[in-house]
Every structure is written in structure tokens, then in C-alpha cells.
Design a protein around this motif. Structure first.
Motif, PDB file in Angstrom:
ATOM      1  N   LYS A   1       0.827  -1.209   0.000  1.00 52.34           N
ATOM      2  CA  LYS A   1       0.000   0.000   0.000  1.00 52.34           C
ATOM      3  C   LYS A   1       0.857   1.252   0.000  1.00 52.34           C
ATOM      4  O   LYS A   1       0.399   2.325  -0.381  1.00 52.34           O
ATOM      5  N   LEU A   2       2.099   1.129   0.427  1.00 57.89           N
ATOM      6  CA  LEU A   2       3.038   2.248   0.395  1.00 57.89           C
ATOM      7  C   LEU A   2       3.843   2.259  -0.901  1.00 57.89           C
ATOM      8  O   LEU A   2       3.965   3.293  -1.562  1.00 57.89           O
ATOM      9  N   LEU A   3       4.398   1.094  -1.265  1.00 63.56           N
ATOM     10  CA  LEU A   3       5.280   1.011  -2.432  1.00 63.56           C
ATOM     11  C   LEU A   3       4.571   1.319  -3.744  1.00 63.56           C
ATOM     12  O   LEU A   3       5.113   2.021  -4.596  1.00 63.56           O
ATOM     13  N   ASP A   4       3.388   0.748  -3.938  1.00 60.70           N
ATOM     14  CA  ASP A   4       2.707   0.894  -5.223  1.00 60.70           C
ATOM     15  C   ASP A   4       2.403   2.344  -5.561  1.00 60.70           C
ATOM     16  O   ASP A   4       2.784   2.820  -6.631  1.00 60.70           O
ATOM     17  N   PRO A   5       1.737   3.107  -4.680  1.00 58.38           N
ATOM     18  CA  PRO A   5       1.491   4.505  -5.032  1.00 58.38           C
ATOM     19  C   PRO A   5       2.775   5.332  -5.145  1.00 58.38           C
ATOM     20  O   PRO A   5       2.850   6.258  -5.953  1.00 58.38           O
ATOM     21  N   LEU A   6       3.780   4.979  -4.344  1.00 63.13           N
ATOM     22  CA  LEU A   6       5.056   5.686  -4.440  1.00 63.13           C
ATOM     23  C   LEU A   6       5.679   5.467  -5.816  1.00 63.13           C
ATOM     24  O   LEU A   6       6.119   6.424  -6.475  1.00 63.13           O
ATOM     25  N   ALA A   7       5.702   4.225  -6.266  1.00 63.74           N
ATOM     26  CA  ALA A   7       6.254   3.916  -7.590  1.00 63.74           C
ATOM     27  C   ALA A   7       5.431   4.597  -8.684  1.00 63.74           C
ATOM     28  O   ALA A   7       5.988   5.131  -9.647  1.00 63.74           O
ATOM     29  N   ASP A   8       4.107   4.593  -8.543  1.00 65.59           N
ATOM     30  CA  ASP A   8       3.226   5.237  -9.529  1.00 65.59           C
ATOM     31  C   ASP A   8       3.536   6.724  -9.647  1.00 65.59           C
ATOM     32  O   ASP A   8       3.754   7.247 -10.743  1.00 65.59           O
ATOM     33  N   ARG A   9       3.540   7.376  -8.521  1.00 65.69           N
ATOM     34  CA  ARG A   9       3.723   8.839  -8.533  1.00 65.69           C
ATOM     35  C   ARG A   9       5.127   9.238  -8.977  1.00 65.69           C
ATOM     36  O   ARG A   9       5.297  10.204  -9.707  1.00 65.69           O
ATOM     37  N   LEU A  10       6.108   8.481  -8.533  1.00 71.60           N
ATOM     38  CA  LEU A  10       7.475   8.800  -8.933  1.00 71.60           C
ATOM     39  C   LEU A  10       7.653   8.628 -10.441  1.00 71.60           C
ATOM     40  O   LEU A  10       8.219   9.509 -11.106  1.00 71.60           O
ATOM     41  N   ALA A  11       7.156   7.529 -10.996  1.00 72.46           N
ATOM     42  CA  ALA A  11       7.262   7.307 -12.444  1.00 72.46           C
ATOM     43  C   ALA A  11       6.508   8.401 -13.202  1.00 72.46           C
ATOM     44  O   ALA A  11       7.004   8.922 -14.207  1.00 72.46           O
ATOM     45  N   LEU A  12       5.332   8.769 -12.724  1.00 68.07           N
ATOM     46  CA  LEU A  12       4.540   9.808 -13.378  1.00 68.07           C
ATOM     47  C   LEU A  12       5.253  11.159 -13.329  1.00 68.07           C
ATOM     48  O   LEU A  12       5.380  11.842 -14.349  1.00 68.07           O
ATOM     49  N   LEU A  13       5.725  11.527 -12.144  1.00 65.98           N
ATOM     50  CA  LEU A  13       6.398  12.824 -12.004  1.00 65.98           C
ATOM     51  C   LEU A  13       7.681  12.895 -12.821  1.00 65.98           C
ATOM     52  O   LEU A  13       7.947  13.902 -13.486  1.00 65.98           O
ATOM     53  N   VAL A  14       8.471  11.833 -12.778  1.00 58.78           N
ATOM     54  CA  VAL A  14       9.725  11.829 -13.531  1.00 58.78           C
ATOM     55  C   VAL A  14       9.437  11.825 -15.029  1.00 58.78           C
ATOM     56  O   VAL A  14      10.081  12.548 -15.794  1.00 58.78           O
ATOM     57  N   GLY A  15       8.465  11.035 -15.451  1.00 62.09           N
ATOM     58  CA  GLY A  15       8.107  10.997 -16.871  1.00 62.09           C
ATOM     59  C   GLY A  15       7.614  12.344 -17.368  1.00 62.09           C
ATOM     60  O   GLY A  15       8.040  12.836 -18.422  1.00 62.09           O
ATOM     61  N   MET A  16       6.723  12.967 -16.604  1.00 64.17           N
ATOM     62  CA  MET A  16       6.212  14.282 -16.999  1.00 64.17           C
ATOM     63  C   MET A  16       7.302  15.344 -16.919  1.00 64.17           C
ATOM     64  O   MET A  16       7.416  16.192 -17.806  1.00 64.17           O
ATOM     65  N   GLY A  17       8.099  15.291 -15.860  1.00 63.00           N
ATOM     66  CA  GLY A  17       9.182  16.267 -15.713  1.00 63.00           C
ATOM     67  C   GLY A  17      10.194  16.160 -16.836  1.00 63.00           C
ATOM     68  O   GLY A  17      10.648  17.177 -17.370  1.00 63.00           O
ATOM     69  N   ALA A  18      10.538  14.934 -17.213  1.00 64.62           N
ATOM     70  CA  ALA A  18      11.488  14.738 -18.308  1.00 64.62           C
ATOM     71  C   ALA A  18      10.901  15.248 -19.615  1.00 64.62           C
ATOM     72  O   ALA A  18      11.591  15.884 -20.417  1.00 64.62           O
ATOM     73  N   GLY A  19       9.618  14.980 -19.824  1.00 64.90           N
ATOM     74  CA  GLY A  19       8.967  15.469 -21.043  1.00 64.90           C
ATOM     75  C   GLY A  19       8.937  16.985 -21.104  1.00 64.90           C
ATOM     76  O   GLY A  19       9.207  17.578 -22.154  1.00 64.90           O
ATOM     77  N   LEU A  20       8.629  17.622 -19.986  1.00 65.81           N
ATOM     78  CA  LEU A  20       8.623  19.085 -19.947  1.00 65.81           C
ATOM     79  C   LEU A  20      10.023  19.645 -20.162  1.00 65.81           C
ATOM     80  O   LEU A  20      10.207  20.624 -20.896  1.00 65.81           O
ATOM     81  N   TRP A  21      11.009  19.028 -19.511  1.00 67.32           N
ATOM     82  CA  TRP A  21      12.384  19.495 -19.665  1.00 67.32           C
ATOM     83  C   TRP A  21      12.824  19.378 -21.125  1.00 67.32           C
ATOM     84  O   TRP A  21      13.428  20.297 -21.671  1.00 67.32           O
ATOM     85  N   MET A  22      12.489  18.270 -21.736  1.00 72.29           N
ATOM     86  CA  MET A  22      12.900  18.056 -23.124  1.00 72.29           C
ATOM     87  C   MET A  22      12.193  19.028 -24.070  1.00 72.29           C
ATOM     88  O   MET A  22      12.766  19.458 -25.068  1.00 72.29           O
ATOM     89  N   SER A  23      10.945  19.376 -23.762  1.00 67.44           N
ATOM     90  CA  SER A  23      10.242  20.326 -24.631  1.00 67.44           C
ATOM     91  C   SER A  23      10.831  21.728 -24.530  1.00 67.44           C
ATOM     92  O   SER A  23      10.795  22.491 -25.492  1.00 67.44           O
ATOM     93  N   LYS A  24      11.415  22.042 -23.387  1.00 61.51           N
ATOM     94  CA  LYS A  24      12.038  23.357 -23.207  1.00 61.51           C
ATOM     95  C   LYS A  24      13.481  23.399 -23.737  1.00 61.51           C
ATOM     96  O   LYS A  24      14.001  24.444 -24.062  1.00 61.51           O
ATOM     97  N   HIS A  25      14.144  22.243 -23.785  1.00 61.00           N
ATOM     98  CA  HIS A  25      15.540  22.163 -24.189  1.00 61.00           C
ATOM     99  C   HIS A  25      15.676  21.278 -25.413  1.00 61.00           C
ATOM    100  O   HIS A  25      16.310  20.229 -25.366  1.00 61.00           O
ATOM    101  N   LYS A  26      15.078  21.705 -26.506  1.00 62.72           N
ATOM    102  CA  LYS A  26      15.112  20.904 -27.722  1.00 62.72           C
ATOM    103  C   LYS A  26      16.511  20.838 -28.284  1.00 62.72           C
ATOM    104  O   LYS A  26      17.297  21.783 -28.186  1.00 62.72           O
ATOM    105  N   ARG A  27      16.800  19.676 -28.887  1.00 62.55           N
ATOM    106  CA  ARG A  27      18.121  19.510 -29.537  1.00 62.55           C
ATOM    107  C   ARG A  27      18.178  20.382 -30.782  1.00 62.55           C
ATOM    108  O   ARG A  27      17.203  20.616 -31.448  1.00 62.55           O
ATOM    109  N   THR A  28      19.366  20.837 -31.085  1.00 64.27           N
ATOM    110  CA  THR A  28      19.525  21.672 -32.282  1.00 64.27           C
ATOM    111  C   THR A  28      20.182  20.913 -33.399  1.00 64.27           C
ATOM    112  O   THR A  28      20.785  19.918 -33.261  1.00 64.27           O
TER     113      THR A  28
END
Length: 87
Positions: free
Chosen positions: A60-87
Motif C-alpha cells: 500500500k506504500l510502495l505501489d502509489p510511491l512507484a506510480d507517482r514517482l514514475a509519473l512525475l519523472v516521466g512528466m518532468g522529463a517530457g517538460l524538460w525536453m520540450s524546453k531544451h530541444k536539440r539543435t
């Protein structure tokens, strides 16, 4: 430890692997596949826990922690990549 708890713990350990694939190795395809697998295993661990009566306090602790961490990291990485596009 139960199988669903082990799956949730493995999902937690895969979050840094996702970041290494995405930023360290610049392997977006592998990172996307891993993120998809993390999403699928979220369903699997919940199903197994309920189906085989392996719901636990740790799960009950691990599952939501893994869910939220994966979601936050995935969204954060996507946002970071959209702001720092490769040239």
C-alpha cells in the motif's frame, strides 16, 4: 515480501534507469518502452495482489510511491525536453 511488492520495488528501481536511457544514453525509444512497461506493471502488481490475496501494508506504500514517482519523472522529463530541444 510478496510478488506484487517485488514488482513495485523493481518499478522504483527502474526510474533512474529511465533517466539514464533518456538523458545519459540519448535512447528515447528505450526510455519510452521502459516507461510503458512501468505503466503496464502497475496494473499487474495490483491485479496479483488482489487475485492472490497478497495485499500488504508495504504494498500500500510502495505501489502509489512507484506510480507517482514514475509519473512525475516521466512528466518532468517530457517538460524538460520540450524546453531544451536539440539543435
Amino acid at each position: 515480501w510478496t510478488v506484487p511488492n517485488a514488482i513495485s520495488f523493481a518499478r522504483l528501481l527502474c526510474v533512474p534507469v529511465y533517466l539514464v536511457l533518456l538523458f545519459g544514453r540519448d535512447n528515447r525509444a528505450a526510455a519510452a518502452w521502459l516507461l510503458g512497461a512501468l505503466g503496464m506493471t502497475d496494473w499487474v502488481d495490483g491485479y496479483l495482489a488482489r487475485r492472490f490475496d497478497q495485499v500488504s501494508e508495504l504494498g500500500k506504500l510502495l505501489d502509489p510511491l512507484a506510480d507517482r514517482l514514475a509519473l512525475l519523472v516521466g512528466m518532468g522529463a517530457g517538460l524538460w525536453m520540450s524546453k531544451h530541444k536539440r539543435t
